[in-house]
Design a protein around this motif. Structure first.
Motif, PDB file in Angstrom:
ATOM      1  N   GLY A 148       4.154  15.016   7.559  1.00  0.00           N
ATOM      2  CA  GLY A 148       3.681  15.670   8.779  1.00  0.00           C
ATOM      3  C   GLY A 148       2.532  16.620   8.567  1.00  0.00           C
ATOM      4  N   ALA A 149       1.784  16.427   7.468  1.00  0.00           N
ATOM      5  CA  ALA A 149       0.753  17.417   7.144  1.00  0.00           C
ATOM      6  C   ALA A 149      -0.248  16.811   6.175  1.00  0.00           C
ATOM      7  CB  ALA A 149       1.388  18.654   6.508  1.00  0.00           C
ATOM      8  N   LEU A 151       0.842  -1.195   0.000  1.00  0.00           N
ATOM      9  CA  LEU A 151       0.000   0.000   0.000  1.00  0.00           C
ATOM     10  C   LEU A 151       0.873   1.240   0.000  1.00  0.00           C
ATOM     11  CD1 LEU A 151      -2.608   1.693   0.448  1.00  0.00           C
ATOM     12  CD2 LEU A 151      -2.318   1.264   2.903  1.00  0.00           C
ATOM     13  N   PHE A 152       0.522   2.191  -0.871  1.00  0.00           N
ATOM     14  CA  PHE A 152       1.172   3.496  -0.896  1.00  0.00           C
ATOM     15  C   PHE A 152       0.187   4.520  -0.351  1.00  0.00           C
ATOM     16  CE2 PHE A 152       2.653   1.228  -4.830  1.00  0.00           C
ATOM     17  CZ  PHE A 152       3.876   0.823  -4.306  1.00  0.00           C
ATOM     18  N   ASP A 153       0.552   5.182   0.742  1.00  0.00           N
ATOM     19  CA  ASP A 153      -0.396   6.077   1.394  1.00  0.00           C
ATOM     20  C   ASP A 153       0.344   7.288   1.962  1.00  0.00           C
ATOM     21  OD1 ASP A 153      -2.915   6.892   2.155  1.00  0.00           O
ATOM     22  OD2 ASP A 153      -3.318   5.174   3.452  1.00  0.00           O
ATOM     23  N   GLY A 154      -0.421   8.293   2.345  1.00  0.00           N
ATOM     24  CA  GLY A 154       0.123   9.457   3.017  1.00  0.00           C
ATOM     25  C   GLY A 154      -0.152   9.402   4.502  1.00  0.00           C
ATOM     26  N   LEU A 201      -1.260  32.158   2.508  1.00  0.00           N
ATOM     27  CA  LEU A 201      -2.013  32.077   3.765  1.00  0.00           C
ATOM     28  C   LEU A 201      -1.261  31.218   4.779  1.00  0.00           C
ATOM     29  CD1 LEU A 201      -5.574  31.521   2.274  1.00  0.00           C
ATOM     30  CD2 LEU A 201      -4.683  33.624   3.303  1.00  0.00           C
ATOM     31  N   PRO A 202      -1.554  31.367   6.065  1.00  0.00           N
ATOM     32  CA  PRO A 202      -0.929  30.501   7.075  1.00  0.00           C
ATOM     33  C   PRO A 202      -1.275  29.036   6.825  1.00  0.00           C
ATOM     34  CG  PRO A 202      -2.023  32.372   8.108  1.00  0.00           C
ATOM     35  CD  PRO A 202      -2.436  32.388   6.673  1.00  0.00           C
ATOM     36  N   ASP A 203      -0.306  28.170   7.023  1.00  0.00           N
ATOM     37  CA  ASP A 203      -0.524  26.749   6.770  1.00  0.00           C
ATOM     38  C   ASP A 203      -0.640  25.922   8.054  1.00  0.00           C
ATOM     39  OD1 ASP A 203       2.082  26.714   7.680  1.00  0.00           O
ATOM     40  OD2 ASP A 203       2.971  26.158   5.773  1.00  0.00           O
ATOM     41  N   ASP A 204      -0.726  26.598   9.198  1.00  0.00           N
ATOM     42  CA  ASP A 204      -0.736  25.884  10.479  1.00  0.00           C
ATOM     43  C   ASP A 204      -1.848  24.850  10.580  1.00  0.00           C
ATOM     44  OD1 ASP A 204       0.100  28.806  10.663  1.00  0.00           O
ATOM     45  OD2 ASP A 204       0.990  28.061  12.526  1.00  0.00           O
ATOM     46  N   GLY A 205      -3.010  25.162  10.025  1.00  0.00           N
ATOM     47  CA  GLY A 205      -4.155  24.262  10.164  1.00  0.00           C
ATOM     48  C   GLY A 205      -4.019  22.961   9.412  1.00  0.00           C
ATOM     49  N   ALA A 206      -3.003  22.865   8.555  1.00  0.00           N
ATOM     50  CA  ALA A 206      -2.798  21.636   7.794  1.00  0.00           C
ATOM     51  C   ALA A 206      -1.547  20.885   8.230  1.00  0.00           C
ATOM     52  CB  ALA A 206      -2.710  21.953   6.302  1.00  0.00           C
ATOM     53  N   ILE A 207      -0.861  21.357   9.266  1.00  0.00           N
ATOM     54  CA  ILE A 207       0.380  20.737   9.728  1.00  0.00           C
ATOM     55  C   ILE A 207       0.152  20.113  11.103  1.00  0.00           C
ATOM     56  CG2 ILE A 207       2.758  21.180  10.463  1.00  0.00           C
ATOM     57  CD1 ILE A 207       2.951  23.260   8.311  1.00  0.00           C
ATOM     58  N   PHE A 208       0.566  18.850  11.252  1.00  0.00           N
ATOM     59  CA  PHE A 208       0.285  18.115  12.482  1.00  0.00           C
ATOM     60  C   PHE A 208       1.517  17.452  13.087  1.00  0.00           C
ATOM     61  CE2 PHE A 208      -3.470  18.214   9.817  1.00  0.00           C
ATOM     62  CZ  PHE A 208      -4.440  18.694  10.687  1.00  0.00           C
ATOM     63  N   GLY A 209       2.673  17.549  12.420  1.00  0.00           N
ATOM     64  CA  GLY A 209       3.850  16.844  12.905  1.00  0.00           C
ATOM     65  C   GLY A 209       3.899  15.436  12.340  1.00  0.00           C
ATOM     66  N   ARG A 210       5.052  14.832  12.428  1.00  0.00           N
ATOM     67  CA  ARG A 210       5.261  13.517  11.810  1.00  0.00           C
ATOM     68  C   ARG A 210       5.037  12.406  12.832  1.00  0.00           C
ATOM     69  NH1 ARG A 210       8.085  14.881   6.955  1.00  0.00           N
ATOM     70  NH2 ARG A 210       8.956  16.997   7.140  1.00  0.00           N
ATOM     71  N   PRO A 211       3.959  11.648  12.679  1.00  0.00           N
ATOM     72  CA  PRO A 211       3.735  10.519  13.602  1.00  0.00           C
ATOM     73  C   PRO A 211       4.852   9.485  13.466  1.00  0.00           C
ATOM     74  CG  PRO A 211       1.757  11.015  12.312  1.00  0.00           C
ATOM     75  CD  PRO A 211       2.881  11.783  11.694  1.00  0.00           C
ATOM     76  N   ASP A 212       5.118   8.787  14.544  1.00  0.00           N
ATOM     77  CA  ASP A 212       6.091   7.694  14.528  1.00  0.00           C
ATOM     78  C   ASP A 212       5.363   6.428  14.074  1.00  0.00           C
ATOM     79  OD1 ASP A 212       8.052   5.819  14.909  1.00  0.00           O
ATOM     80  OD2 ASP A 212       8.055   5.955  17.105  1.00  0.00           O
ATOM     81  N   PHE A 213       5.211   6.268  12.766  1.00  0.00           N
ATOM     82  CA  PHE A 213       4.441   5.137  12.260  1.00  0.00           C
ATOM     83  C   PHE A 213       5.129   3.806  12.526  1.00  0.00           C
ATOM     84  CE2 PHE A 213       2.397   8.445   9.611  1.00  0.00           C
ATOM     85  CZ  PHE A 213       1.072   8.159   9.915  1.00  0.00           C
ATOM     86  N   ALA A 214       6.450   3.821  12.572  1.00  0.00           N
ATOM     87  CA  ALA A 214       7.151   2.573  12.899  1.00  0.00           C
ATOM     88  C   ALA A 214       6.786   2.125  14.312  1.00  0.00           C
ATOM     89  CB  ALA A 214       8.657   2.769  12.758  1.00  0.00           C
TER      90      ALA A 214
END
Length: 556
Positions: free
Chosen positions: A466-467, A434-437, A480-493
């Motif tokens: 992370g977004a 699977l290829f996903d974001g 425009l500010p992009d803060d609302g679309a940025i969440f940080g990079r989860p540790d998926f491993a």
């Protein structure tokens, strides 16, 4: 059984329809029926969210070319699937969904809701089953409708009726496959073939485009023959990506996901011969992709207008294979615009030559895709999700159409992991990638547990910026500010290991061959986490949102 229940008969009616796999989340209004179906021998895939049951059934149906089956309970169980249903409708995927309804005898029930209007608003069909004697026939007719109309059919069955003792006929109606019309492929009319062939003869720069209809009809060899006789180029729509993957004169995908070279040559085409394609807006850039070309549409249901715009100028009503074969016989041979130099350009040109500044410790998503394409075996199943990353993952030219799965007609993210589950169930024994974001995977990350519990062999390659990738690039283009679309990079491993799967953050792309080899040996499930730069915008976003400002994105 001494006391045969209505849910027993309903399970038998589904089993008679050759339902080998059902995707389920149980509740009061479907659990008895689902348990009986399981006891009959149907493989049940128990997911963690109702939406995922229907989405997995979608990819299962697409991979098996049969009806997908899912089941959910009433009320909130039903409302959870209202994103999956329009996706299936727009993709033309046949499903039958056994959904509970609130008990008819109850004066008040907290999960009661008028389910029919919700379902029909998505374009799916809804049939309330309130007369037990008719229920087996309604089941059969639901499978007929799903097959003939190529869309989901939802059956609403009150669970107090399911629990009644059966007093109807002991014999079930004939199954849908026994009474389905057996239609021969549609032959093209000679006069229409003549007119279409004359249009091809008059054109100088022809592109023959295969859609999913061409794939299903087995028309790929005939498309190659036609293009070869007239010196034309080949291309596909996104759902048929890979149909001509080994042809040196294939431009790949036509549409928003076209490569830089493909867009150049499509812009010069004077005739597009579209075979078994819907001519959707995304496949043509709303008509801007080939401004000099007329369009000849070869299809059993040729279109004049598609998604609000004129789709074709000429039409040949025919089965895709028979129509293309007839055209190939009528046109004269010529070199057209084929040449060794053109084939070399197609083979050697990068999909997207745009330069971006490198970021320390982060991958360019295009490098990730190149490394994956080189490392992954050609006979593994590839599943491409939606979102910003899906453009990059579509650029795997070595992958044949039979092994590359994508459903994008509704544009919803969050479906990738469900689609992978459906493909893994359909292609049992093969490896699925699977290829996903990161944003998409986080929506239904709980299904990692489903993959582990059912022993499915799925490796998930997550492009982790992370977004929400599309949104940050669009916001930045607007200044425009992009803060609302940025969440940080989860540790998926780490998340994967928490669910009992293998998890690896891939910091060095040269490690990929070893990861792939290990997954090939052991199977199981794994998550490979690629931290990628959020500065690399896909051509799709760059075209739709060219930058209005040069300053850095604002921060609130």
């Amino acid at each position: 059984m001494s006391d045969r229940k209505t849910f027993d008969v309903l399970a038998e009616a589904f089993w008679q329809e050759d339902v080998a796999t059902c995707f389920a989340l149980l509740g009061d209004a479907n659990m008895n029926w689902a348990t009986r179906l399981s006891q009959m021998g149907c493989r049940m895939i128990y997911v963690r969210h109702e939406h995922c049951a229907v989405s997995a059934a979608m990819s299962y149906a697409r991979a098996t070319r049969d009806v997908g089956v899912a089941t959910v309970t009433c009320g909130p169980g039903l409302t959870q699937i209202l994103t999956a249903l329009p996706a299936a409708v727009r993709a033309g995927i046949p499903l039958v969904i056994f959904a509970g309804e609130a008990p008819l005898k109850a004066a008040w029930y907290n999960q009661e809701i008028d389910q029919g209007p919700l379902v029909t608003a998505t374009g799916a069909a809804y049939h309330p089953m309130h007369q037990p004697a008719r229920m087996p026939t309604q089941v059969r007719d639901a499978f007929l409708q799903a097959r003939t109309e190529r869309r989901p059919v939802v059956l609403g069955v009150p669970f107090d009726l399911q629990d009644r003792s059966w007093t109807g006929d002991t014999a079930l109606p004939e199954p849908s496959k026994a009474i389905m019309p057996r239609l021969a492929p549609m032959m093209p009319h000679p006069d229409e073939v003549k007119r279409a062939a004359e249009a091809i003869e008059a054109a100088e720069r022809v592109v023959v485009v295969g859609g999913r209809g061409a794939f299903l009809a087995g028309a790929a060899p005939d498309c190659r023959t036609l293009a070869g006789r007239i010196g034309g180029l080949l291309a596909t729509t996104l759902p048929a990506r890979g149909l001509f993957h080994d042809d040196p004169f294939s431009l790949g995908i036509m549409g928003g996901f076209s490569t830089h070279v493909a867009r150049e040559f499509l812009a010069e085409a004077d005739l597009i011969v579209a075979i078994g394609a819907r001519l959707a807006s995304h496949a043509t850039d709303a008509g801007k992709l080939f401004p000099k070309a007329r369009v000849l549409h070869v299809d059993e249901r040729p279109l004049a207008v598609s998604q609000g715009r004129r789709a074709a100028d000429l039409h040949l009503r025919s089965d895709a294979k028979l129509g293309v074969a007839a055209l190939a016989e009528r046109v004269s041979e010529r070199s057209g615009w084929r040449s060794p130099d053109l084939a070399r350009r197609i083979a050697e040109s990068p999909a997207d030559p745009e330069e971006f500044q490198r970021e320390q410790g982060l991958h360019d998503p295009r490098d990730v895709v190149s490394a994956l394409d080189a490392a992954l075996p050609g006979d593994w199943e590839m599943v491409n999700s939606s979102g910003h990353c899906s453009y990059f993952f579509a650029q795997m030219p070595r992958r044949p159409v039979e092994r590359f799965h994508t459903i994008r007609e509704f544009g919803a993210i969050g479906n990738g992991i469900s689609y992978a589950i459906g493909v893994a169930a359909a292609r049992a024994g093969n490896r699925v990638v699977l290829f996903d974001g990161d944003g998409s995977l986080m929506m239904h990350v709980q299904e990692l547990e489903t993959i582990r519990r059912h022993g499915l062999s799925v490796a998930i390659c997550v492009m982790n910026d992370g977004a929400y990738g599309s949104e940050i690039h669009k916001l930045r283009a607007e200044g425009l500010p992009d803060d609302g679309a940025i969440f940080g990079r989860p540790d998926f491993a780490g998340i994967a290991r928490g669910f009992g799967l293998d998890g690896t953050r891939v910091e060095d792309l040269s490690a990929l061959p070893d990861l792939v080899a290990e997954f090939g040996r052991t199977g199981g499930a794994a998550v490979w986490d690629f931290h990628v730069s959020d500065r690399v915008a896909s051509p799709v976003v760059r075209r739709s949102h060219p930058p209005h400002h040069t300053r850095e994105p604002q921060r609130t």
